[in-house]
Scaffold this active site. Sequence first.
Site, mmCIF file in Angstrom:
data_model
loop_
_atom_site.group_PDB
_atom_site.id
_atom_site.type_symbol
_atom_site.label_atom_id
_atom_site.label_comp_id
_atom_site.label_asym_id
_atom_site.label_seq_id
_atom_site.Cartn_x
_atom_site.Cartn_y
_atom_site.Cartn_z
ATOM 1 C CE1 TYR A 19 -1.476 0.305 7.575
ATOM 2 C CE2 TYR A 19 -0.189 2.093 7.553
ATOM 3 C CZ TYR A 19 -0.685 0.997 7.528
ATOM 4 O OH TYR A 19 0.632 0.120 7.404
ATOM 5 C CE LYS B 276 1.153 2.249 3.479
ATOM 6 N NZ LYS B 276 2.119 2.635 3.636
HETATM 7 P P1 NAD Z 1 12.747 1.736 1.702
HETATM 8 O O1 NAD Z 1 13.039 2.701 1.554
HETATM 9 O O2 NAD Z 1 13.489 0.778 3.617
HETATM 10 O O3 NAD Z 1 12.766 0.502 1.018
HETATM 11 C C1 NAD Z 1 12.374 0.841 -0.497
HETATM 12 C C2 NAD Z 1 13.186 -0.605 -1.440
HETATM 13 O O4 NAD Z 1 13.010 -0.489 -2.652
HETATM 14 C C3 NAD Z 1 14.522 -0.502 -1.177
HETATM 15 O O5 NAD Z 1 15.461 -1.569 -0.667
HETATM 16 C C4 NAD Z 1 15.013 0.813 -2.204
HETATM 17 O O6 NAD Z 1 16.533 0.236 -2.669
HETATM 18 C C5 NAD Z 1 14.543 0.451 -2.946
HETATM 19 N N1 NAD Z 1 14.468 1.204 -4.663
HETATM 20 C C6 NAD Z 1 14.504 0.421 -5.925
HETATM 21 N N2 NAD Z 1 13.665 1.849 -6.087
HETATM 22 C C7 NAD Z 1 13.564 3.237 -6.153
HETATM 23 C C8 NAD Z 1 14.174 3.992 -5.959
HETATM 24 N N3 NAD Z 1 14.372 4.475 -7.187
HETATM 25 N N4 NAD Z 1 14.305 5.234 -5.258
HETATM 26 C C9 NAD Z 1 14.260 5.203 -3.735
HETATM 27 N N5 NAD Z 1 14.561 2.926 -3.012
HETATM 28 C C10 NAD Z 1 14.400 2.308 -4.575
HETATM 29 O O7 NAD Z 1 10.681 1.761 2.079
HETATM 30 P P2 NAD Z 1 9.615 0.568 2.632
HETATM 31 O O8 NAD Z 1 9.454 1.305 4.466
HETATM 32 O O9 NAD Z 1 10.349 -0.922 2.743
HETATM 33 O O10 NAD Z 1 8.589 1.229 2.283
HETATM 34 C C11 NAD Z 1 8.835 0.196 0.723
HETATM 35 C C12 NAD Z 1 7.020 -0.036 0.751
HETATM 36 O O11 NAD Z 1 6.279 -0.854 0.888
HETATM 37 C C13 NAD Z 1 6.146 1.426 0.391
HETATM 38 O O12 NAD Z 1 4.567 1.110 -0.592
HETATM 39 C C14 NAD Z 1 5.602 1.161 1.742
HETATM 40 O O13 NAD Z 1 4.290 2.151 2.028
HETATM 41 C C15 NAD Z 1 5.248 0.374 1.617
HETATM 42 N N6 NAD Z 1 4.777 -0.120 3.400
HETATM 43 C C16 NAD Z 1 4.549 -0.745 4.223
HETATM 44 C C17 NAD Z 1 3.885 -0.956 5.329
HETATM 45 C C18 NAD Z 1 2.849 -1.792 5.507
HETATM 46 O O14 NAD Z 1 2.720 -1.925 7.129
HETATM 47 N N7 NAD Z 1 1.985 -2.409 5.333
HETATM 48 C C19 NAD Z 1 5.606 -0.535 6.029
HETATM 49 C C20 NAD Z 1 6.001 0.123 5.861
HETATM 50 C C21 NAD Z 1 6.294 0.107 4.439
#
Ligand code: NAD
Length: 370
Positions: A221, A136
């Site tokens: 949320y 999401k």
């Molecule tokens: P994060 O920044 O920790 O991780 C993102 C990942 O994407 C990294 O490994 C990064 O290297 C990669 N990536 C690939 N292409 C990229 C680009 N062009 N720019 C930046 N990063 C790039 O982020 P996250 O917290 O893991 O969030 C990722 C997704 O998960 C989002 O959509 C977020 O909303 C979702 N999320 C959901 C929950 C949940 O509880 N359901 C919790 C956290 C995050």
Amino acid sequence: MGSRRKFLEKASVAAVGIPLLCYSSDLLASSSEPYDGRMLRVAIMGLGSYGNRVAKAMVDCEKAKLVGVISGTPSKIADWREKYDVPEKNCYNYENFDAIKDNPDIDAVYIITPNGLHCEQAIRVAEAGKHVICEKPMGINAAEGQKMVDACKAANVKLLIGYRMHFEPKTMEVIRMRMDGEFGQPKFFQGQSGFVIGDPTQWRLNKKLAGGGAMMDIGIYSINGARYMLGEEPIWVTAQETKTDPVKFKEGIDETIQFQMGFPSGAVANCLSTYAMNNLDRFFLNGSDGFAEMQPSTGYGPIKGRTHKGELTQPHITHQTLQMDGMAELIFEGKQPIVPVDGEEGVKDMKIIDAIFEAVKTGGKVEITI
Ligand code: NAD
């Protein structure tokens, strides 16, 4: 990111000693027999903070297994290969992952990358003939969400959105109570979702990659919660934005939005989405005959709550473990969750977010059809 993780992790505990519950048609049933059915073999795309959390949780799944990775960082791939015993032939990068179509050992790809990349990546995964699980918000607007739904339909693969709360036992109990009329007529929902965001250079504060600010990340949320707590779809929204730091929160990146939603029954919701206040994670539902109060309501858990009948006592189980086992049942056994996690469900939230952004701009009431 540190502050976000802290917010979500705050009261997190390991589910040691609690029998694994699986999400099934009878809501939550204890699994006493070892599972010998079909395993959902998943490749995770995006090995960041949440990807790591999902991978760790999947170690305890009985119906889903991490078997592959898609990443632009070779050192992360090497690390995950060692940690999760991922074979080299199941490792891809963002350029070559279309070749996954020729890999019979992967059933689904779980997209856990920045929001602005989800749509294109989901379409490529669907065209490779693999089921799509996407975090999401599913995209950055309803048009993107619909494109994803259409692409998955055309490819005859499932599209599921990472709505982990739809598998969470205390949340499920409140939904059951509402469906059984235990709150009487639901009248009012209040949702508050927020944390103080750190590093100003992160993708969450970049319009192209995030699609917006707090609303896309955490306000969603309260939107989704209003819908499953009240059991209705909104017909109008109003919204007001407050911005105290226009340098950090540039044009198109919302810092704080208060929004209201009206429902066909006359029920109303009043919500707050913010990147400027910590420890905001609270749902309140009021009905003609009772109430439910949850705080924390959507963090990684344990969720805490009470209703007019007393404390919610369902056990805490790692949300992502329940979610991935539930999604395996959905894909292979056709089991439908009480609150859907499909692409259409994701599009509904995106339509509401689009309407909230429009209401912020116009200052008026925006009518919506979900
Ligand atoms: P994060 O920044 O920790 O991780 C993102 C990942 O994407 C990294 O490994 C990064 O290297 C990669 N990536 C690939 N292409 C990229 C680009 N062009 N720019 C930046 N990063 C790039 O982020 P996250 O917290 O893991 O969030 C990722 C997704 O998960 C989002 O959509 C977020 O909303 C979702 N999320 C959901 C929950 C949940 O509880 N359901 C919790 C956290 C995050």
